[in-house]
Design a protein around this motif. Sequence first.
Motif, PDB file in Angstrom:
ATOM      1  N   VAL A   1       0.829  -1.198   0.000  1.00 27.11           N
ATOM      2  CA  VAL A   1       0.000   0.000   0.000  1.00 27.11           C
ATOM      3  C   VAL A   1       0.870   1.257   0.000  1.00 27.11           C
ATOM      4  CG1 VAL A   1      -1.887  -1.165   1.201  1.00 27.11           C
ATOM      5  CG2 VAL A   1      -0.177   0.098   2.523  1.00 27.11           C
ATOM      6  N   SER A   2       0.264   2.375  -0.378  1.00 27.03           N
ATOM      7  CA  SER A   2       0.964   3.662  -0.410  1.00 27.03           C
ATOM      8  C   SER A   2       0.999   4.266   0.991  1.00 27.03           C
ATOM      9  CB  SER A   2       0.240   4.617  -1.353  1.00 27.03           C
ATOM     10  OG  SER A   2      -1.030   4.973  -0.812  1.00 27.03           O
ATOM     11  N   PRO A   3       1.859   5.266   1.214  1.00 31.37           N
ATOM     12  CA  PRO A   3       1.870   5.946   2.523  1.00 31.37           C
ATOM     13  C   PRO A   3       0.512   6.525   2.911  1.00 31.37           C
ATOM     14  CG  PRO A   3       3.882   6.452   1.333  1.00 31.37           C
ATOM     15  CD  PRO A   3       3.006   5.686   0.383  1.00 31.37           C
ATOM     16  N   MET A   4      -0.201   7.134   1.958  1.00 34.59           N
ATOM     17  CA  MET A   4      -1.519   7.689   2.276  1.00 34.59           C
ATOM     18  C   MET A   4      -2.486   6.594   2.709  1.00 34.59           C
ATOM     19  SD  MET A   4      -3.529  10.199   2.659  1.00 34.59           S
ATOM     20  CE  MET A   4      -2.675  11.589   1.911  1.00 34.59           C
ATOM     21  N   SER A   5      -2.477   5.474   2.005  1.00 38.45           N
ATOM     22  CA  SER A   5      -3.339   4.355   2.389  1.00 38.45           C
ATOM     23  C   SER A   5      -2.968   3.837   3.772  1.00 38.45           C
ATOM     24  CB  SER A   5      -3.231   3.228   1.361  1.00 38.45           C
ATOM     25  OG  SER A   5      -3.727   3.624   0.108  1.00 38.45           O
ATOM     26  N   ALA A   6      -1.677   3.811   4.078  1.00 39.55           N
ATOM     27  CA  ALA A   6      -1.228   3.335   5.389  1.00 39.55           C
ATOM     28  C   ALA A   6      -1.773   4.216   6.506  1.00 39.55           C
ATOM     29  CB  ALA A   6       0.298   3.308   5.428  1.00 39.55           C
ATOM     30  N   LEU A   7      -1.761   5.527   6.280  1.00 39.97           N
ATOM     31  CA  LEU A   7      -2.307   6.438   7.286  1.00 39.97           C
ATOM     32  C   LEU A   7      -3.795   6.182   7.501  1.00 39.97           C
ATOM     33  CD1 LEU A   7      -1.965   8.849   9.183  1.00 39.97           C
ATOM     34  CD2 LEU A   7      -2.304  10.357   7.205  1.00 39.97           C
TER      35      LEU A   7
END
Length: 492
Positions: A359-365
């Motif tokens: 997943v991307s950093p934004m998705s992780a957040l």
Amino acid sequence: MLTAFDNIQMLWKASLLLAVVGCLSVTSQTFAQEDPPAEEPTAAAAAEEPAVEEAAAEEEAEPVTLESLSAAVETVETETGWLWTCIAAFLVFFMQAGFALVEAGFTRSKNCVNIIMKNLMDFSLGSIIFWAVGFGLMFGASPSGYIGTTDFFVDGMVDGAYDNWELAFLIFQTVFAATAATIVSGAMAERTKFSAYLLYTVAITAIVYPISGSWAWGSLYNGSGWLEGMGFIDFAGSTVVHSLGGWAALAGAIVIGARKGKYAADGTVTPIMGHSMPLAALGVFILWLGWFGFNPGSTTSLDDGNFARVAVTTNLSAVGGCISSMILSWIMFGKPDVSFALNGALAGLVSITAPCYDVSPMSALIIGLIGGVVCVLSVLFFDKIKVDDPVGAISVHGVCGAWGTLSAGLFAQEAINGTNGLFFGGGVSQLITQLIGIGAYFVWGFGVSLVIFLVIKLTIGLRVSEEEELRGLDITEHGMAAYPYLQSLESA
């Protein structure tokens, strides 16, 4: 057939390797110039010099080829992968200290010695059991895809020589097995017999964890698993490690029952406060640090630097869980609750453990923010149905582990790892696969653990007596107190 890009990448790595070798050569010459002058050579030595120079010239004359550079680069990458895997294992081992401090801080002072002993023994016993039995069941050859059948009593020997990669992989997986066993300890704290704890620790590290682990991770070493074949995503263990431990903890908490005084006859909940938030906070920070071995370390190689991306997604999810759980507790209870915030950070870490690579950093957040909310609501739910979990282990590891595994089917991005989640143009097939995995681990983890705990309860007994529970397990089980001065005041 190597592509042009592959050749460029190989030449770049080779150039880097030659640069390092050159630097080392210059450094060694510099040190040599600082040495005191050597004595004059003897006549015999002078006679040998031409022959030595000729041999050196022949060695230097050997041409450097792309194949030789490729082999050198591959050797360096292999050995650095072993090193990274071991360093990650050492970080995950340090998580045992984190679990001990979290559990001790969230429970009463009269049970601290017992908690220390349990965390010490689940790693010590678990290491032996996993080395002898668990590793083979989890990573041995698995024709059926359900259980490993080789690689028991790992000695690292292959054709008369040590296979150092097998040993590196063994120590890395050993600390994961110990984590699964430790999760159960928190949910059953303050009322479990120490002898019973030792028995179910053996059962979890020998049977419960390794057999189900082979379903999703078997091909990491030697076997293959049926869930792997379906495309199940669990990169570092939201379900394989954490949910499994959480469901085992749920079974144990149900069988052993609540602590005395936790629930009144009319159904009201009486909070039993932990004795040290500083200990709990230190434990969470240690676990947070250890997770940088848990998730990035699961690459088991430098992986072109992808471990750094995994570290970023891991951290963003952790802070997301911490913040959202703090805000929700503030809204619900009028005060920002530190215990919920601490568990929220752990919830974010558990949630991202499955999808951290995909997943991307934004998705992780986003995953972490949702995980923190899920954790708070889950803790309140289990209190409502009178399942006593002193540290919130079932919610943090079981429920948030399931959420994290599901989130991989929602947020996985094809550009990262060739898999598309539902929110990024993928169909529902990946989501269904994730749900099958979550369900399979719940049925196995809860069902088998329930049988184990019932057998222990009906044989040697699972719970201490009411008198022992009220006095505290430190004195009654171990004959000493974590805080002797405080204990003497309470007895006066």
